[in-house]
Design a protein around this motif. Structure first.
Motif, PDB file in Angstrom:
ATOM      1  N   HIS A   3       0.835  -1.203   0.000  1.00  0.00           N
ATOM      2  CA  HIS A   3       0.000   0.000   0.000  1.00  0.00           C
ATOM      3  C   HIS A   3       0.868   1.251   0.000  1.00  0.00           C
ATOM      4  CE1 HIS A   3      -3.913  -1.935   1.676  1.00  0.00           C
ATOM      5  NE2 HIS A   3      -3.679  -2.231   0.424  1.00  0.00           N
ATOM      6  N   TYR A  13       1.024   4.026  -2.917  1.00  0.00           N
ATOM      7  CA  TYR A  13       0.801   5.422  -2.561  1.00  0.00           C
ATOM      8  C   TYR A  13       1.974   6.284  -3.034  1.00  0.00           C
ATOM      9  CZ  TYR A  13       0.075   9.530   0.376  1.00  0.00           C
ATOM     10  OH  TYR A  13      -0.079  10.807   0.824  1.00  0.00           O
ATOM     11  N   GLU A  47       1.884   6.788  -6.729  1.00  0.00           N
ATOM     12  CA  GLU A  47       0.827   7.740  -7.099  1.00  0.00           C
ATOM     13  C   GLU A  47       1.277   9.178  -6.858  1.00  0.00           C
ATOM     14  OE1 GLU A  47      -2.798   6.750  -5.112  1.00  0.00           O
ATOM     15  OE2 GLU A  47      -3.066   4.938  -6.309  1.00  0.00           O
ATOM     16  N   VAL A  48       1.883   9.396  -5.704  1.00  0.00           N
ATOM     17  CA  VAL A  48       2.363  10.744  -5.378  1.00  0.00           C
ATOM     18  C   VAL A  48       3.399  11.183  -6.406  1.00  0.00           C
ATOM     19  CG1 VAL A  48       3.714  12.086  -3.714  1.00  0.00           C
ATOM     20  CG2 VAL A  48       1.875  10.610  -2.906  1.00  0.00           C
TER      21      VAL A  48
END
Ligand code: ZN
Length: 107
Positions: free
Chosen positions: A83, A87, A90-91
């Protein structure tokens, strides 16, 4: 999470049906609460014991119970790392897109 909720989640835990969040809350409670751990080990012994008797294998259920708990912790940690990585990616993607847009506007 209280004992009632934890007891209700035991079958889902044994069948690997809890999501990451549920699994973490469940394991945190089980480690702190003797009664729930006892109930979990009983349900595990019943479920696994019956299956093994049908297969006719020899088994050490206490060892398997400890192993199963360790495995659940490990799986939870792997999921948390995944996860975190997703994340992070994505950032990074968002930052890249913003940078490109800014460059297009500026240049
Ligand atoms: Zn409890």
């Amino acid at each position: 999470m209280d004992c009632k909720e934890v007891i209700k989640m035991i079958p889902d835990f044994l069948n690997h049906k809890l999501n990451s969040r549920e699994l973490r809350d469940f394991l945190d409670h089980i480690e702190e609460c003797k009664e729930c751990k006892e109930e979990l080990s009983i349900q595990f012994l019943v479920q696994e014991g019956m299956a093994r008797l049908e297969e006719g294998n020899t088994f050490d259920l206490q060892k398997e119970f400890d192993w199963m708990m360790e495995d659940a912790r490990r799986r939870m940690k792997i999921r948390e790392v995944l996860h975190f990585l997703v994340y992070g990616v994505e950032v990074l993607a968002i930052i890249t897109i913003i940078t490109i847009i800014v460059l297009i506007i500026v240049l």
